[in-house]
Design a protein around this motif. Structure first.
Motif, PDB file in Angstrom:
ATOM      1  N   LEU A  19       0.833  -1.202   0.000  1.00 28.60           N
ATOM      2  CA  LEU A  19       0.000   0.000   0.000  1.00 28.60           C
ATOM      3  C   LEU A  19       0.870   1.256   0.000  1.00 28.60           C
ATOM      4  O   LEU A  19       0.593   2.215  -0.730  1.00 28.60           O
ATOM      5  N   ASP A  20       1.939   1.243   0.789  1.00 32.71           N
ATOM      6  CA  ASP A  20       2.875   2.374   0.800  1.00 32.71           C
ATOM      7  C   ASP A  20       3.464   2.610  -0.588  1.00 32.71           C
ATOM      8  O   ASP A  20       3.617   3.756  -1.023  1.00 32.71           O
ATOM      9  N   PRO A 126       2.238  -6.387 -16.202  1.00 30.31           N
ATOM     10  CA  PRO A 126       3.376  -6.354 -15.289  1.00 30.31           C
ATOM     11  C   PRO A 126       2.929  -6.513 -13.838  1.00 30.31           C
ATOM     12  O   PRO A 126       1.936  -5.929 -13.399  1.00 30.31           O
ATOM     13  N   LEU A 127       3.663  -7.337 -13.112  1.00 27.07           N
ATOM     14  CA  LEU A 127       3.388  -7.628 -11.711  1.00 27.07           C
ATOM     15  C   LEU A 127       4.482  -7.016 -10.853  1.00 27.07           C
ATOM     16  O   LEU A 127       5.672  -7.237 -11.099  1.00 27.07           O
ATOM     17  N   VAL A 128       4.099  -6.250  -9.828  1.00 27.06           N
ATOM     18  CA  VAL A 128       5.049  -5.665  -8.885  1.00 27.06           C
ATOM     19  C   VAL A 128       4.902  -6.393  -7.557  1.00 27.06           C
ATOM     20  O   VAL A 128       3.807  -6.437  -6.987  1.00 27.06           O
ATOM     21  N   ILE A 129       5.998  -6.979  -7.074  1.00 26.69           N
ATOM     22  CA  ILE A 129       5.997  -7.648  -5.783  1.00 26.69           C
ATOM     23  C   ILE A 129       6.837  -6.810  -4.832  1.00 26.69           C
ATOM     24  O   ILE A 129       8.022  -6.576  -5.073  1.00 26.69           O
ATOM     25  N   VAL A 130       6.209  -6.316  -3.765  1.00 31.18           N
ATOM     26  CA  VAL A 130       6.849  -5.375  -2.842  1.00 31.18           C
ATOM     27  C   VAL A 130       7.253  -6.123  -1.575  1.00 31.18           C
ATOM     28  O   VAL A 130       6.402  -6.727  -0.919  1.00 31.18           O
ATOM     29  N   PRO A 131       8.538  -6.082  -1.200  1.00 29.63           N
ATOM     30  CA  PRO A 131       8.964  -6.775   0.022  1.00 29.63           C
ATOM     31  C   PRO A 131       8.432  -6.091   1.275  1.00 29.63           C
ATOM     32  O   PRO A 131       8.137  -4.888   1.276  1.00 29.63           O
ATOM     33  N   THR A 132       8.331  -6.853   2.337  1.00 33.77           N
ATOM     34  CA  THR A 132       7.759  -6.366   3.588  1.00 33.77           C
ATOM     35  C   THR A 132       8.491  -5.155   4.137  1.00 33.77           C
ATOM     36  O   THR A 132       7.877  -4.251   4.716  1.00 33.77           O
ATOM     37  N   ASP A 133       9.808  -5.108   3.967  1.00 36.29           N
ATOM     38  CA  ASP A 133      10.604  -4.032   4.561  1.00 36.29           C
ATOM     39  C   ASP A 133      10.830  -2.868   3.602  1.00 36.29           C
ATOM     40  O   ASP A 133      11.736  -2.062   3.807  1.00 36.29           O
ATOM     41  N   THR A 135      11.014   0.589   1.804  1.00 34.00           N
ATOM     42  CA  THR A 135      10.929   2.020   2.082  1.00 34.00           C
ATOM     43  C   THR A 135      11.358   2.752   0.814  1.00 34.00           C
ATOM     44  O   THR A 135      12.112   2.208   0.003  1.00 34.00           O
ATOM     45  N   PRO A 136      10.919   3.984   0.616  1.00 29.88           N
ATOM     46  CA  PRO A 136      11.284   4.716  -0.614  1.00 29.88           C
ATOM     47  C   PRO A 136      12.789   4.864  -0.758  1.00 29.88           C
ATOM     48  O   PRO A 136      13.515   5.071   0.223  1.00 29.88           O
ATOM     49  N   ARG A 137      13.273   4.735  -1.988  1.00 33.85           N
ATOM     50  CA  ARG A 137      14.689   4.881  -2.303  1.00 33.85           C
ATOM     51  C   ARG A 137      14.845   5.837  -3.473  1.00 33.85           C
ATOM     52  O   ARG A 137      13.889   6.121  -4.181  1.00 33.85           O
ATOM     53  N   ALA A 240      18.636  -0.481  -5.356  1.00 32.78           N
ATOM     54  CA  ALA A 240      17.861  -0.009  -6.511  1.00 32.78           C
ATOM     55  C   ALA A 240      16.447   0.396  -6.129  1.00 32.78           C
ATOM     56  O   ALA A 240      15.907  -0.002  -5.084  1.00 32.78           O
ATOM     57  N   GLU A 241      15.846   1.193  -6.989  1.00 26.94           N
ATOM     58  CA  GLU A 241      14.429   1.537  -6.868  1.00 26.94           C
ATOM     59  C   GLU A 241      13.570   0.305  -7.142  1.00 26.94           C
ATOM     60  O   GLU A 241      12.588   0.041  -6.449  1.00 26.94           O
TER      61      GLU A 241
END
Length: 293
Positions: A19-20, A126-133, A135-137, A240-241
């Motif tokens: 969500l972030d 396209p599928l985006v998988i976001v890790p639990t930790d 934070t913006p980079r 990386a972003e």
């Protein structure tokens, strides 16, 4: 025209980071967002009435939608509760989307942990998988390239993302000495090594040349490294972003297939991983530069 995103939530530890990520994306890009979740009725304990669980799922979506409206008020947001097999329902939800976004957690049996590979193998966008930790980079956009057509769409996606974000594009190509040569079963003199390396260097140079021609203002860096592609990409993506990979796709009727590089990256998860599907008959929907202006 807004980018359409489907964000799949399950209430687990991976959902807040996903969500972030979407809210951060909305600060730059005009998006239309569907928040969805799946009730797997077949796996509910028999002691729990089916009509008792629906309010909890609806409340989770309402809370998430409220946060989006608070932190990204320009986003058009809707919610939906789906019922059925999670894999098929999530693939269906992404049929008309530009992006499907999921969070992940490592707990065994978790919906978007153990099924992320299957989702990546079957999704049409396209599928985006976001890790639990997460934070913006402010890192680069990293894309892995191979010597076949599966990389073309991934490179196109990565270049557009880097251009939109104002970041460097890092194009990475890993190569290995063929097994027979490495074991000494065939002649493996210096000339053979150099020829193999040169062939891979030409593959990388061709991709870089094409990207620079299509995106003349983009800063492009290339990396040619001997070793496992997954390990090389994981190292390149440490700060990386995002890291972008292409993969072979098969429809559910034919079974699921996910390339080994994407598979390994989804285990290590150095940063958000974007899996851009192949084959060519699946349209790649990427927002243009005017979005968000």
């Amino acid at each position: 025209m807004a980018e359409t995103i489907v964000l799949a939530l399950n209430g687990g530890t991976g959902s807040p980071a996903a969500l972030d990520w979407v809210i951060e994306r909305a600060r730059i890009l005009q998006i239309s967002l569907e928040l969805t979740t799946v009730i797997d009725l077949a796996r509910l304990p028999t002691t729990i009435a089916k009509d008792r669980v629906l309010p909890a799922y609806e409340q989770m979506l309402m809370d998430s939608a409220s946060r989006v409206r608070r932190d990204a008020p320009a986003v058009q947001v809707m919610t939906s509760v789906r019922r059925g097999a999670p894999l098929q329902e999530l693939l269906n939800s992404a049929a008309d989307a530009d992006l499907l976004v999921i969070g992940t957690r490592e707990a065994a049996g978790s919906l978007y942990g153990t099924l992320r590979h299957q989702i990546a193998a079957g999704v049409s966008c396209p599928l985006v998988i976001v890790p639990t930790d997460w934070t913006p980079r402010n890192g680069s956009v990293v894309v892995g390239v191979d010597d076949d057509e599966t990389s073309h769409r991934a490179v196109a996606f990565a270049a557009r993302e880097a251009e939109r974000l104002g970041r460097e594009l890092s194009i990475v190509h890993a190569w290995r000495i063929p097994t027979l040569l490495a074991l000494g079963w065939l002649s493996a003199g210096a000339s053979s090594y150099d020829e193999i390396r040169m062939a891979h260097a030409e593959v990388l140079a061709g991709v870089v040349e094409r990207v620079r021609a299509e995106h003349p203002t983009l800063v492009v860096r290339d990396t040619l490294e001997q070793g496992s592609a997954a390990l090389v990409l994981t190292g390149a993506a440490e700060h990386a972003e995002m890291v972008v990979v292409g993969t072979h796709g098969r429809r559910m009727i034919a079974g699921l297939l996910l390339g080994s590089i994407a598979h390994d990256l989804l285990i290590s998860m150095p940063c958000p991983v974007v899996v851009v599907p192949h084959p060519a008959d699946v349209p790649l929907l990427i927002p243009n530069a005017e979005h968000g202006k």
